[in-house]
Design an enzyme around this catalytic site. Structure first.
Site, PDB file in Angstrom:
ATOM      1  N   HIS A 120       0.761  -1.127   0.184  1.00  0.00           N
ATOM      2  CA  HIS A 120       0.148  -0.025   0.007  1.00  0.00           C
ATOM      3  C   HIS A 120       0.739   1.356   0.057  1.00  0.00           C
ATOM      4  O   HIS A 120       2.014   1.070   0.604  1.00  0.00           O
ATOM      5  CB  HIS A 120      -0.806  -0.063   1.285  1.00  0.00           C
ATOM      6  CG  HIS A 120      -1.853   1.047   1.436  1.00  0.00           C
ATOM      7  ND1 HIS A 120      -1.720   2.282   1.746  1.00  0.00           N
ATOM      8  CD2 HIS A 120      -3.266   1.008   1.413  1.00  0.00           C
ATOM      9  CE1 HIS A 120      -2.819   2.862   1.911  1.00  0.00           C
ATOM     10  NE2 HIS A 120      -3.760   2.266   1.671  1.00  0.00           N
ATOM     11  N   ASP A 164       3.002  -5.193   7.570  1.00  0.00           N
ATOM     12  CA  ASP A 164       1.696  -4.375   7.653  1.00  0.00           C
ATOM     13  C   ASP A 164       0.476  -5.175   7.697  1.00  0.00           C
ATOM     14  O   ASP A 164       0.398  -5.947   6.778  1.00  0.00           O
ATOM     15  CB  ASP A 164       1.851  -3.653   6.299  1.00  0.00           C
ATOM     16  CG  ASP A 164       0.588  -2.642   6.189  1.00  0.00           C
ATOM     17  OD1 ASP A 164      -0.352  -2.956   7.056  1.00  0.00           O
ATOM     18  OD2 ASP A 164       0.462  -2.150   4.994  1.00  0.00           O
ATOM     19  N   GLN A 185      -4.723  -5.560   6.692  1.00  0.00           N
ATOM     20  CA  GLN A 185      -5.697  -6.331   6.004  1.00  0.00           C
ATOM     21  C   GLN A 185      -5.775  -7.885   6.619  1.00  0.00           C
ATOM     22  O   GLN A 185      -6.660  -8.698   6.257  1.00  0.00           O
ATOM     23  CB  GLN A 185      -5.590  -6.484   4.379  1.00  0.00           C
ATOM     24  CG  GLN A 185      -5.584  -5.119   3.853  1.00  0.00           C
ATOM     25  CD  GLN A 185      -7.076  -4.218   3.918  1.00  0.00           C
ATOM     26  OE1 GLN A 185      -8.017  -5.271   4.123  1.00  0.00           O
ATOM     27  NE2 GLN A 185      -7.005  -3.344   3.603  1.00  0.00           N
ATOM     28  N   LYS A 231     -10.286  -1.198   9.969  1.00  0.00           N
ATOM     29  CA  LYS A 231     -10.357  -2.302   8.981  1.00  0.00           C
ATOM     30  C   LYS A 231     -10.750  -3.447   9.785  1.00  0.00           C
ATOM     31  O   LYS A 231     -11.259  -4.553   9.180  1.00  0.00           O
ATOM     32  CB  LYS A 231      -8.970  -2.562   8.500  1.00  0.00           C
ATOM     33  CG  LYS A 231      -8.198  -1.423   7.863  1.00  0.00           C
ATOM     34  CD  LYS A 231      -8.580  -1.387   6.507  1.00  0.00           C
ATOM     35  CE  LYS A 231      -7.581  -0.242   5.873  1.00  0.00           C
ATOM     36  NZ  LYS A 231      -8.315   0.541   4.861  1.00  0.00           N
ATOM     37  N   CYS A 273      -4.741   2.720  -3.622  1.00  0.00           N
ATOM     38  CA  CYS A 273      -3.560   3.186  -3.054  1.00  0.00           C
ATOM     39  C   CYS A 273      -2.560   2.216  -3.134  1.00  0.00           C
ATOM     40  O   CYS A 273      -1.579   1.827  -2.224  1.00  0.00           O
ATOM     41  CB  CYS A 273      -3.597   3.591  -1.507  1.00  0.00           C
ATOM     42  SG  CYS A 273      -4.725   4.765  -1.044  1.00  0.00           S
TER      43      CYS A 273
HETATM   44  C1  LIG Z   1      -2.469  -2.953   3.263  1.00  0.00           C
HETATM   45  C2  LIG Z   1      -2.697  -1.457   3.840  1.00  0.00           C
HETATM   46  N1  LIG Z   1      -1.684  -0.909   4.612  1.00  0.00           N
HETATM   47  C3  LIG Z   1      -1.919   0.240   5.125  1.00  0.00           C
HETATM   48  C4  LIG Z   1      -3.296   0.945   5.279  1.00  0.00           C
HETATM   49  C5  LIG Z   1      -3.415   2.203   5.844  1.00  0.00           C
HETATM   50  O1  LIG Z   1      -3.991   2.215   6.940  1.00  0.00           O
HETATM   51  P1  LIG Z   1      -4.621   3.103   7.872  1.00  0.00           P
HETATM   52  O2  LIG Z   1      -5.912   3.545   7.193  1.00  0.00           O
HETATM   53  O3  LIG Z   1      -5.080   2.493   9.046  1.00  0.00           O
HETATM   54  O4  LIG Z   1      -3.481   4.346   8.019  1.00  0.00           O
HETATM   55  C6  LIG Z   1      -4.168   0.400   4.367  1.00  0.00           C
HETATM   56  C7  LIG Z   1      -5.485   1.038   4.233  1.00  0.00           C
HETATM   57  O5  LIG Z   1      -6.165   0.835   3.277  1.00  0.00           O
HETATM   58  C8  LIG Z   1      -3.961  -0.945   3.911  1.00  0.00           C
HETATM   59  O6  LIG Z   1      -4.876  -1.630   3.067  1.00  0.00           O
END
Ligand SMILES: Cc1ncc(COP(=O)(O)O)c(C=O)c1O
Length: 405
Positions: free
Chosen positions: A122, A199, A202, A225, A363
């Site tokens: 992302h 990360d 998801q 999420k 993104c």
């Molecule tokens: C894989 C992944 N990493 C990071 C993020 C960013 O997360 P946050 O909205 O908690 O900043 C997202 C959000 O869509 C995501 O899907």
């Protein structure tokens, strides 16, 4: 235990009409709906315990502090962290990655050193590293993916060199649903002495996550999420790292003594939690963790698998549909395009049938560059979705195709 109807009924947001049709909410990878238990926890804090935390000696402040710190304990349990002190409350994964980049990695890299990420990241796990590279002269390296949207783990041994100082990899791809073999990735990196952040934005809504078993150095969690409030999240870090890292933000709460000459910082996790936090958000996130544990992550994983197989088979029958991301291990996320119709048009048309999906690059622009398309239509499921949701999605796609004939 998962009781499909009972647990679906816990989400008031699912029970509404959109454009005169019952809502079919398939945009869970963007943000999930919240169960009543989370909404009640937030309300309860504002109505019955509203006070600032950690500071007051009065009863309300103490009960608010207890609620907030109990939420930290719930999240530690969800992640199987050794201690709740290893968890820092943050605004979400984006803030967590920036925090680690600036407080852990920055002092470890200099010109020519390398930071390793993957092609599946992302933007929030790309841009903070680019900023750090600009600041330090370090170089960003990328683990490639294959046509199925799977990480080329076999290339890791070559990519991990003596120059590699840190690696940050997504656990589950938001755009394609790929579940990366993160335990193997961590083992390979550690064998070369490279610390790893995962990360988990998801992953926590779908998988049983055990940070001790994964042995990752850092793990990021996004509250919204996983059925919690927006602007909430936690960063897990190994205690040895958190204790050694300098603070990220300066201000109240993260100190134990301040004079004009110098400041003595508070102990972890307060050292990283400057200012009044999102108290209601943290409490709501704790309730979300409790809610998920009451269902059981194994049961959520099983329901996800059922929905994934059903949706895969149903979507395969839609004429002209090109699925992006066909990894062997994936969560119920489907990124696709339909021949001759722009993804935004599909999204707009099926919205008229009450179906909410995401369109665009999600993104993750480099993923779509790989596939040679600007973006996709993404249907992302949660355990509360149903087979009927899949059927309505497919029917509405067929209607869109009919319109464009
Ligand atoms: C894989 C992944 N990493 C990071 C993020 C960013 O997360 P946050 O909205 O908690 O900043 C997202 C959000 O869509 C995501 O899907």
């Amino acid at each position: 235990m998962l009781n499909k109807q009972f647990h679906r009924d816990q989400f008031p947001g699912l029970h509404q009409e959109v454009n005169g049709k019952p809502l079919v909410y398939l945009d869970n990878a963007a943000t999930a709906q919240r169960p009543q238990m989370v909404l009640d926890a937030i309300n309860d804090y504002y109505i019955n315990h509203n006070a600032n935390i950690h500071r007051g000696v009065h009863s309300l402040s103490e009960s608010a502090t207890d609620l907030y710190e109990n939420a930290r304990k719930s999240l530690a349990k969800l992640l199987n962290a050794p201690s709740e002190k290893d968890l820092i409350f943050v605004r979400g994964c984006t803030e967590a990655v920036n925090l680690v980049a600036q407080t852990f990695v920055r002092s470890r890299v200099s010109k020519g050193d390398e930071i390793l990420i993957s092609h599946l990241e992302h933007h929030s796990n790309i841009v903070p590293w680019q900023l750090l590279c600009e600041q330090t002269g370090a170089v960003l390296k990328v683990i490639p993916m294959n046509d199925a949207g799977e990480l080329c783990v076999d290339q890791l041994d070559d990519l991990l060199t003596e120059k590699t100082k840190f690696m940050s990899v997504v656990h589950v791809s938001n755009a394609l649903g790929t579940i990366n073999p993160v335990k193997e990735v961590v083992t390979k990196a550690h064998a070369k002495g490279v610390p790893v952040m995962l990360d988990g934005a998801q992953a926590t809504p779908h998988l049983k996550v055990d940070v001790q078993d994964l042995d990752c150095d850092f793990y990021t969690v996004s509250g919204h999420k996983m059925y919690g409030p927006t602007g909430s999240g936690v960063l897990f870090g190994k205690a040895e790292h958190l204790n050694a890292m300098p603070p990220y933000h300066g201000g109240g709460e993260m100190i134990s003594k301040v004079t004009f000459e110098s400041t003595v910082y508070n102990a972890v996790p307060a050292k990283f939690e400057a200012g009044t936090p999102n108290i209601a958000g943290g409490i709501g996130l704790g309730a979300a963790a409790e809610f998920m544990m009451s269902i059981g992550m194994e049961n959520i994983e099983q329901r996800d698998a059922e929905l994934r197989v059903y949706a895969e088979q149903a979507l395969a029958k839609v004429p002209g549909l090109r699925m992006l991301g066909t990894a062997k291990h994936k969560s119920p996320v489907f990124s696709f395009n339909i021949e001759g119709i722009h993804a935004h048009d599909i999204g707009t048309i099926i919205d008229h049938h009450g179906v909410a999906v995401r369109t665009g690059h999600h993104c993750t622009m480099p993923i779509f560059e790989y596939f040679g398309v600007a973006g996709s239509c993404r249907a992302s499921f949660a355990f509360y979705n149903t087979e009927q949701d899949v059927d309505i999605l497919v029917e509405s796609l067929l209607k869109a195709i009919e319109m464009f004939k």
